[in-house]
Design an enzyme around this catalytic site. Structure first.
Site, PDB file in Angstrom:
ATOM      1  N   LYS A 125      26.854 -25.047  13.100  1.00 29.06           N
ATOM      2  CA  LYS A 125      26.375 -24.687  12.436  1.00 29.06           C
ATOM      3  C   LYS A 125      27.075 -25.105  10.788  1.00 29.06           C
ATOM      4  O   LYS A 125      28.630 -24.987  11.062  1.00 29.06           O
ATOM      5  CB  LYS A 125      25.843 -22.725  11.796  1.00 29.06           C
ATOM      6  N   ASP A 165      18.262 -25.387   7.103  1.00 24.63           N
ATOM      7  CA  ASP A 165      18.715 -23.877   7.459  1.00 24.63           C
ATOM      8  C   ASP A 165      18.127 -23.802   5.776  1.00 24.63           C
ATOM      9  O   ASP A 165      17.193 -23.705   4.905  1.00 24.63           O
ATOM     10  CB  ASP A 165      20.075 -23.262   7.672  1.00 24.63           C
TER      11      ASP A 165
HETATM   12  N1  GLU Z   1      18.700 -23.884  11.006  1.00 28.62           N
HETATM   13  C1  GLU Z   1      17.859 -23.323  11.718  1.00 28.62           C
HETATM   14  C2  GLU Z   1      17.793 -22.714  13.071  1.00 28.62           C
HETATM   15  O1  GLU Z   1      18.097 -21.784  13.019  1.00 28.62           O
HETATM   16  C3  GLU Z   1      17.270 -25.125  12.898  1.00 28.62           C
HETATM   17  C4  GLU Z   1      18.989 -26.545  13.480  1.00 28.62           C
HETATM   18  C5  GLU Z   1      18.426 -27.932  13.574  1.00 28.62           C
HETATM   19  O2  GLU Z   1      17.206 -28.380  13.760  1.00 28.62           O
HETATM   20  O3  GLU Z   1      19.534 -28.106  14.205  1.00 28.62           O
HETATM   21  O4  GLU Z   1      17.584 -23.145  14.342  1.00 28.62           O
END
Ligand code: GLU
Length: 443
Positions: A125, A165
Site C-alpha cells: 500500500k 484508493d
Molecule cells: N485500494 C483497493 C483496496 O483496498 C484496491 C487495491 C488494488 O486494486 O490494487 O483493496
C-alpha cells in the site's frame, strides 16, 4: 504468555504512534490462536514476527508547484509488506490523514485480502498526505508526476503494482501512468485502474461495490434469502459506495442513505444513483447537493447514517467510522447484516458488539476484495495483451466472491468458530501466505 500475546506486545513497543496498524494486527493475530495450536512450526520460524514487519518501506519527498507559483512539499510512501504469494499489490491513498501507521494498516490488511482473492498477489500500500480536494487538474497532475518520479524506481509489473484508493481515481492513475511510461520508456501493466483505452479492465470501476453486494448475496442465499425488498444503509459516496448502491438496487433492494465527510442524506424513496454519479464523479461536488436537487430528501450535517433503520448496513467510507454506539443502534433497529466496503470501517468493540448480538458480520478483507481481485484480472489481461468483455470479468468477479465466502465459511467451521467470518477470513487468508513463507525459507 502465549506466542501471539508476546508478538503483539513487542509490536506495540516497536511501533509507537501507529494505532491503526496495531488495531489491524491485533484483530488478525488474536484470530489465529487455533491455527498456532495446530502449527507449532510457525512459532519456531518466527512467522508472526516476520509477517508483521514490512519487507520494505520507502518514504520520500514530493515537491510540486501550485497554481500560484508556490512550492508545496508532501510526503510520499510505499509499504511493500509481503511478497510470499505474488508481486506487492495494493492501492495508493491520497488524503491529508495519511501517515505511516495508516499505510501499514492498509498494507497489512491487503496481504490477507489478496490471498483470499485466489489470485497470485502479495500485499502493499502507498500514498501521500496530499489532498486532491479543491486542487485544480494541473495541480493534481504536477503532484502525480512528482510522486511517480520517485515511486517509479521501486515498482514494476512483476515487482509492485499500485492502484487506486481514497483520493486516487482514474484521473490520478492516468497522470501517474503517463509519468511512469515517460521515465521508464515501457508500456506495461504497472498500475491497475487504468482507462479502458489504454489497458484498463472493464468492470474495474464497479468491482469493489459489486463484489461487496455479490458476497452479501451469497451469504443471504445460504439462509434462503436475497436483497429483494431489503432496506440498505450505505455510508460514503465514493467509488465503492456508488457501485454497491447500484448493484443492491439492481437486485431489488432500496438504499436510503449516503454520506461524505461533511454530512449525509436520507432518501426514503431510494437513492438515485445516476444523480450521485453526476455530483460525485463528474462535478466532484458534495453530497449536500443531492438533497438540493431531489425533492423529499433530508440532508444532515455531520455523521448519523447508522441511526437509520435498515436490514443491511454497508460501511463504505473510511476506517473507524462505525462505532460501538452505532452498532447498538443498528442492533436495536433490527439490522441483520453488516458488510465492510471500506477497509476496517468498524471499530473492534463495535464488531464484537454486532457479532455478540446476532448480526452477521463480513469483514473488509473478504467483503471488499472484489476491487483488488479485478485489479488482478487487469494484470492478467495486460500480460496476455488482450481484454475481456464486461460480462467475462463480471462473471469471474462473481465466482471469486463466491469462493471467498466458501473459504471464510469453511475456515471458520474447520477451526471451531462457525459463523465468525472475521476469524474465518483471517485464518483462510493467513494460511496460504504462511505456508508459502514456510516453503520459501527464512526470508
Ligand atoms: N485500494 C483497493 C483496496 O483496498 C484496491 C487495491 C488494488 O486494486 O490494487 O483493496
Amino acid at each position: 504468555m502465549s506466542y501471539i500475546q508476546d508478538v503483539l506486545e513487542q509490536l506495540e513497543k516497536k511501533n509507537p504512534g501507529q494505532p491503526e496498524f496495531i488495531q489491524a494486527a491485533s484483530e488478525v493475530l488474536t484470530s489465529l490462536e487455533p491455527v498456532m495450536d495446530r502449527h507449532p512450526e510457525f512459532e519456531q520460524a518466527a512467522l508472526l514476527e516476520r509477517i508483521t514487519e514490512p519487507e520494505r518501506v520507502v518514504m520520500f519527498r514530493v515537491p510540486w508547484v501550485d497554481d500560484n507559483g508556490k512550492v508545496q512539499v508532501n510526503r510520499g510512501m510505499r509499504v511493500e509488506f509481503n511478497s510470499a504469494i505474488g508481486p506487492y499489490k495494493g492501492g495508493l491513498r491520497l488524503h491529508p490523514t495519511v501517515n505511516l501507521g495508516i499505510i501499514k494498516f492498509l498494507g497489512f490488511e491487503q496481504i490477507f485480502k489478496n490471498s483470499l482473492t485466489t489470485l497470485p498477489m502479495g500485499g502493499g500500500k502507498g500514498g501521500s498526505d496530499f489532498d486532491p480536494k479543491g486542487k485544480s487538474d494541473m495541480e493534481v497532475m504536477r503532484f502525480c508526476q512528482s510522486f511517480m518520479t520517485e515511486l517509479c524506481k521501486h515498482i514494476g509489473p512483476d515487482t509492485d503494482v499500485p492502484a487506486g484508493d481514497i483520493g486516487t481515481g482514474g484521473r490520478e492513475i492516468g497522470y501517474m501512468f503517463g509519468q511512469y511510461k515517460r521515465i521508464r520508456n515501457e508500456f506495461t501493466g504497472v498500475l491497475t485502474g487504468k482507462g479502458l483505452e489504454w489497458g484498463g479492465s472493464l468492470a474495474r470501476t464497479e468491482a469493489t461495490g459489486y463484489g461487496l453486494v455479490y458476497i452479501v448475496s451469497e451469504l443471504l442465499s445460504t439462509k434462503g434469502d436475497s436483497f429483494d425488498g431489503k432496506t440498505v444503509c450505505i455510508s460514503g459516496s465514493g467509488n465503492v459506495a456508488i457501485y454497491a448502491c447500484e448493484k443492491a438496487q439492481q437486485l431489488g433492494a432500496k438504499v436510503v442513505t449516503m454520506s461524505d465527510s461533511s454530512g449525509w442524506v436520507y432518501d426514503k424513496d431510494g437513492i438515485d444513483v445516476a444523480l450521485v454519479k453526476q455530483i460525485k464523479e463528474v462535478e466532484r461536488g458534495r453530497i449536500s447537493e443531492y438533497a438540493e436537487r431531489k425533492s423529499g430528501v433530508e440532508y444532515h450535517e455531520g455523521r448519523g447514517v447508522w441511526q437509520v433503520k435498515c436490514d443491511i448496513a454497508l460501511p463504505c467510507a473510511t476506517q473507524n467510522e462505525l462505532l460501538i454506539e452505532d452498532a447498538k443502534e443498528l442492533i436495536a433497529n433490527g439490522c441483520q447484516v453488516v458488510a465492510e466496503g471500506a477497509n476496517m470501517p468498524t471499530t473492534y468493540d463495535a464488531t464484537l458488539e454486532l457479532q455478540n448480538n446476532g448480526v452477521t458480520f463480513l469483514p473488509g478483507k473478504a467483503a471488499n476484495a472484489g476491487g483488488v481481485a479485478v485489479s488482478g484480472l487487469e494484470m492478467s489481461q495486460n500480460s496476455e495483451r488482450l481484454s475481456w468483455t464486461f460480462e467475462e470479468v463480471d462473471e469471474k468477479l462473481k465466482n471469486i466472491m463466491k469462493s471467498i465466502f466458501a473459504q471464510i465459511d469453511g475456515a471458520a467451521k474447520e477451526y471451531g468458530v462457525e459463523g465468525n467470518y472475521v476469524a474465518g477470513a483471517n485464518i483462510a487468508g493467513f494460511l496460504k501466505v504462511a505456508k508459502s513463507m514456510m516453503a520459501q525459507g527464512i526470508v
